[in-house]
Motif scaffolding. Structure first.
Motif, PDB file in Angstrom:
ATOM      1  N   LEU A 199     -41.763  62.736  22.021  1.00  0.00           N
ATOM      2  CA  LEU A 199     -40.792  63.567  22.716  1.00  0.00           C
ATOM      3  C   LEU A 199     -41.189  63.676  24.189  1.00  0.00           C
ATOM      4  O   LEU A 199     -42.332  63.978  24.508  1.00  0.00           O
ATOM      5  N   GLY A 200     -40.263  63.367  25.078  1.00  0.00           N
ATOM      6  CA  GLY A 200     -40.518  63.439  26.505  1.00  0.00           C
ATOM      7  C   GLY A 200     -40.925  62.115  27.138  1.00  0.00           C
ATOM      8  O   GLY A 200     -41.022  62.020  28.359  1.00  0.00           O
ATOM      9  N   SER A 201     -41.137  61.095  26.331  1.00  0.00           N
ATOM     10  CA  SER A 201     -41.530  59.791  26.872  1.00  0.00           C
ATOM     11  C   SER A 201     -40.341  59.071  27.498  1.00  0.00           C
ATOM     12  O   SER A 201     -39.214  59.187  27.023  1.00  0.00           O
TER      13      SER A 201
ATOM     14  N   LYS B  80     -36.207  72.103  26.183  1.00  0.00           N
ATOM     15  CA  LYS B  80     -37.103  73.037  26.855  1.00  0.00           C
ATOM     16  C   LYS B  80     -38.565  72.866  26.431  1.00  0.00           C
ATOM     17  O   LYS B  80     -39.455  73.356  27.103  1.00  0.00           O
ATOM     18  N   ARG B  81     -38.795  72.153  25.327  1.00  0.00           N
ATOM     19  CA  ARG B  81     -40.170  71.883  24.889  1.00  0.00           C
ATOM     20  C   ARG B  81     -40.784  70.669  25.582  1.00  0.00           C
ATOM     21  O   ARG B  81     -41.987  70.434  25.465  1.00  0.00           O
ATOM     22  N   ILE B  82     -39.976  69.889  26.293  1.00  0.00           N
ATOM     23  CA  ILE B  82     -40.473  68.678  26.947  1.00  0.00           C
ATOM     24  C   ILE B  82     -41.286  69.052  28.180  1.00  0.00           C
ATOM     25  O   ILE B  82     -40.837  69.824  29.019  1.00  0.00           O
ATOM     26  N   VAL B  83     -42.476  68.473  28.278  1.00  0.00           N
ATOM     27  CA  VAL B  83     -43.336  68.669  29.443  1.00  0.00           C
ATOM     28  C   VAL B  83     -43.155  67.438  30.330  1.00  0.00           C
ATOM     29  O   VAL B  83     -43.650  66.357  30.018  1.00  0.00           O
ATOM     30  N   ALA B  84     -42.429  67.613  31.423  1.00  0.00           N
ATOM     31  CA  ALA B  84     -42.112  66.483  32.305  1.00  0.00           C
ATOM     32  C   ALA B  84     -43.152  66.308  33.409  1.00  0.00           C
ATOM     33  O   ALA B  84     -42.973  65.505  34.302  1.00  0.00           O
TER      34      ALA B  84
ATOM     35  N   GLU C 159     -31.285  66.321  34.278  1.00  0.00           N
ATOM     36  CA  GLU C 159     -29.939  65.832  33.971  1.00  0.00           C
ATOM     37  C   GLU C 159     -29.580  66.148  32.515  1.00  0.00           C
ATOM     38  O   GLU C 159     -28.460  66.571  32.225  1.00  0.00           O
ATOM     39  N   CYS C 160     -30.513  65.966  31.606  1.00  0.00           N
ATOM     40  CA  CYS C 160     -30.268  66.301  30.194  1.00  0.00           C
ATOM     41  C   CYS C 160     -29.993  67.796  30.040  1.00  0.00           C
ATOM     42  O   CYS C 160     -29.081  68.184  29.298  1.00  0.00           O
ATOM     43  N   LEU C 161     -30.755  68.627  30.727  1.00  0.00           N
ATOM     44  CA  LEU C 161     -30.538  70.075  30.674  1.00  0.00           C
ATOM     45  C   LEU C 161     -29.154  70.438  31.216  1.00  0.00           C
ATOM     46  O   LEU C 161     -28.449  71.274  30.648  1.00  0.00           O
ATOM     47  N   ARG C 162     -28.765  69.790  32.318  1.00  0.00           N
ATOM     48  CA  ARG C 162     -27.445  70.053  32.907  1.00  0.00           C
ATOM     49  C   ARG C 162     -26.340  69.692  31.921  1.00  0.00           C
ATOM     50  O   ARG C 162     -25.410  70.475  31.678  1.00  0.00           O
ATOM     51  N   ILE C 163     -26.449  68.513  31.314  1.00  0.00           N
ATOM     52  CA  ILE C 163     -25.436  68.060  30.353  1.00  0.00           C
ATOM     53  C   ILE C 163     -25.394  68.995  29.151  1.00  0.00           C
ATOM     54  O   ILE C 163     -24.318  69.404  28.699  1.00  0.00           O
TER      55      ILE C 163
END
Length: 160
Positions: free
Chosen positions: A98-100, A85-89, A22-26
């Motif tokens: 970051l990513g939490s 793009k650096r977030i490992v989901a 969703e963050c990437l889409r926005i």
């Protein structure tokens, strides 16, 4: 029946992946909007060339200033996209980073970039930057600990 200990991490990771998507889409939408606005401002400046050039010089200058403003917004949006793009989901976080995803007694947060309130599966989360004062207030805390931000006491219920 699958034990809860194996389904909860899978559910948490799925939620984290949905939040990131969703963050990437926005963010991609923000980039497209800034790029379109920048291109429009440039076209407006280019259209007004001709015999009455002096009369339209200030208009063209204003269009260029506007174009530069949109270019700056575009640059900031692209930088934010690179952070996303650096977030490992696909891994659980035990620490706030970051990513939490942080669930508190008051609100739910996704540490990514500053996008404000986002909704995933009908649940509201606040996408905040690791540079924000709110992140700094919760940094270094663990599940069960508390932190205060703007006179509100938050208790961390879950981090993943």
């Amino acid at each position: 029946m699958i034990p809860e200990t194996t389904t909860k991490p899978a559910t948490n990771l799925l939620l984290k992946q949905q939040l990131l998507a969703e963050c990437l889409r926005i963010q991609n939408s923000v980039i497209q909007t800034a790029k379109s606005a920048m291109d429009e401002a440039q076209e407006s400046a280019n259209e007004h060339q001709g015999a009455l050039e002096d009369k339209f010089e200030s208009f063209r200058e204003a269009c260029q200033i506007q174009r530069d403003m949109y270019a700056k917004q575009l640059d900031e949006a692209i930088t934010s996209l690179s952070v996303l793009k650096r977030i490992v989901a696909t891994k659980e976080n035990k620490h706030i980073m970051l990513g939490s995803v942080i669930i508190t007694n008051l609100q739910k947060f996704f540490i990514s970039v500053s996008l404000g309130e986002i909704t995933v599966n009908g649940e509201k989360f606040f996408a905040i930057s690791a540079m924000s004062p709110l992140f700094k207030a919760m940094a270094g805390k663990s599940e069960g600990e508390e932190f205060t931000f703007r006179d509100k006491a938050y208790r961390i219920e879950s981090i993943f």
